[in-house]
Design an enzyme around this catalytic site. Structure first.
Site, PDB file in Angstrom:
ATOM      1  N   HIS A 253       0.842  -1.198   0.000  1.00  0.00           N
ATOM      2  CA  HIS A 253       0.000   0.000   0.000  1.00  0.00           C
ATOM      3  C   HIS A 253       0.872   1.240   0.000  1.00  0.00           C
ATOM      4  O   HIS A 253       1.946   1.233   0.596  1.00  0.00           O
ATOM      5  CB  HIS A 253      -0.914   0.013   1.232  1.00  0.00           C
ATOM      6  CG  HIS A 253      -2.061   0.936   1.078  1.00  0.00           C
ATOM      7  ND1 HIS A 253      -1.997   2.262   1.428  1.00  0.00           N
ATOM      8  CD2 HIS A 253      -3.291   0.726   0.567  1.00  0.00           C
ATOM      9  CE1 HIS A 253      -3.153   2.826   1.145  1.00  0.00           C
ATOM     10  NE2 HIS A 253      -3.962   1.929   0.623  1.00  0.00           N
ATOM     11  N   GLU A 308      -7.927  -5.218  -0.209  1.00  0.00           N
ATOM     12  CA  GLU A 308      -8.456  -5.973  -1.347  1.00  0.00           C
ATOM     13  C   GLU A 308      -8.342  -7.485  -1.177  1.00  0.00           C
ATOM     14  O   GLU A 308      -9.119  -8.233  -1.755  1.00  0.00           O
ATOM     15  CB  GLU A 308      -7.719  -5.580  -2.633  1.00  0.00           C
ATOM     16  CG  GLU A 308      -7.644  -4.111  -2.914  1.00  0.00           C
ATOM     17  CD  GLU A 308      -8.980  -3.513  -3.239  1.00  0.00           C
ATOM     18  OE1 GLU A 308     -10.000  -4.199  -3.115  1.00  0.00           O
ATOM     19  OE2 GLU A 308      -8.999  -2.329  -3.601  1.00  0.00           O
TER      20      GLU A 308
END
Ligand code: COA
Length: 360
Positions: A253, A308
């Site tokens: 991320h 996700e």
């Protein structure tokens, strides 16, 4: 000239909407830690919080609810466009195209909460209409009685879903409504900064969300897990992928350099919902091995599980078709996008950075 590729670490604006604390692993909506509110409030209540800055009173919630129900129906233009699109168009492209057809006179106004509700309310209808059309099923018109998330599942499946299932999807959607200056929100703000309209800003955001490095990741996670379900040595397989320069979908991320709090919340929800299950066992095993491989192959990069990875699993657990993963993520992010568009309009400066010419 100092160049920040990908605008890494660049602060482009102040915001009162939300904060992603990448060091502590916290996500804040208007002062509330998302983990404290995601499963105990409704979509409408948290949307109200994000738009207005406060949780609603009973009367205010009635009004927000009323507006959500009022604006669920497609406009005639949207319906006309929806029925004319080719079958091979992906769900996100359909969403982008149909929403953009909302840009008639009723929608082109100065950004407002009413307009934000109009657009947020209609997205599930677009997604479900297209889905049932492709499945060859009768289209289910939106209900005037159900909540936003209940109605979404009702339009997709043609029947009212069990409360437990609705709560799971609602918690996921509440966790993903807002996430600071992510790529799609930035795209929305760039468009809004030119004093363009809200529909155009959202269309930019949807086009950005669609990419596999952003909202397109959940379907890629399913592909990864399907592929891994067929191999014997998971660790070796994962290592070979990373060594050959591939990204492991659902990990890493830009902002979180520790565990993504949303991934933990979704994982726990999933474990309590599904219990013992072959597919979930595989996902949990892959997560552990992927983290080990990433730590060994990419030391010092702080790569952890992102939202996700388990988002894909949760949507699979409630039997949502993979083609609906990114559109569903977009349906919840509508709230953050629209809030940012309004904030941009309140104190606007056109977003226009520079580039360094290295051409002939
Ligand atoms: C999210 C993402 C785009 C962030 O990108 P970023 O901030 O630009 O980070 P970088 O791509 O510069 O990554 C830094 C390093 O970690 C590696 N890395 C990052 N994510 C990785 C992943 N998922 N798998 C393997 N390696 C990864 C990069 O290859 C890079 O390695 P290097 O230093 O040897 O070049 C990136 O982590 C990614 O592509 N993840 C997979 C897609 C995904 O799950 N997206 C959903 C995000 S919520």
């Amino acid at each position: 000239m100092n160049i920040q590729k990908g605008l890494k670490g660049v602060v482009v604006t102040e915001t009162q909407i939300g904060e992603v604390d990448g060091t502590e692993g916290k996500l804040i909506y208007r002062g509330y830690d998302v983990r404290d509110i995601a499963s105990s409030y409704t979509f409408e209540e948290i949307a109200h919080l994000i738009w207005y800055g406060e949780f609603p009173t009973i009367e205010q919630l009635d009004q927000t609810d009323f507006m959500f129900k009022k604006y669920r129906k497609l406009t005639p233009v949207m319906e006309k466009v929806l029925t004319s699109l080719p079958e091979n168009m992906t769900a996100m492209s359909v969403l982008r195209t149909v929403l953009s057809a909302a840009g008639d006179d009723t929608f082109i106004n100065k950004p407002s909460i009413e307009e934000a509700i109009k657009l947020t309310a209609v997205i599930p209808t677009i997604i479900a209409y297209r889905f049932r059309l492709l499945e060859g099923k009768v289209v289910v018109p939106p209900s005037k009685d159900l909540s936003h998330v209940e109605n979404y599942l009702y339009m997709l499946n043609g029947e009212k879903e069990a409360e437990e299932l609705v709560r799971v999807l609602e918690t996921y959607m509440n966790l993903t409504m807002e996430h600071g200056m992510n790529a799609s929100t930035f795209a929305a703000r760039v468009t809004a900064s030119t004093e363009s309209d809200m529909v155009s800003s959202i269309t930019s955001a949807i086009g950005t969300m669609k990419g596999p490095l952003h909202g397109g990741a959940p379907s890629e996670v399913i592909n990864l897990l399907d592929e891994l379900s067929l191999v014997d040595n998971l660790e070796e397989h994962l290592r070979a992928k990373v060594q050959s320069g591939q990204k492991l979908m659902g990990f890493g991320h830009r902002v979180y350099k520790t565990i993504d709090p949303r991934s933990v919340a979704i994982k726990n929800l999933l474990i309590s919902l599904v219990g013992k299950d072959e597919w979930l066992d595989l996902a949990l095993k892959v997560e552990q091995l992927a983290l080990k491989v990433l730590q060994e192959e990419k030391p010092g990069r702080s790569l952890y599980t992102n939202v996700e990875f388990f988002a894909a699993a949760i949507m699979k657990a409630i039997s949502l078709d993979p083609s609906l993963f990114t559109p569903t993520f977009s349906a919840s992010r509508m709230v953050g996008w629209t809030a940012h568009i309004m904030e941009q309009a309140e104190d606007n400066v056109i977003i226009r950075p520079l580039s360094k010419y290295i051409g002939k």
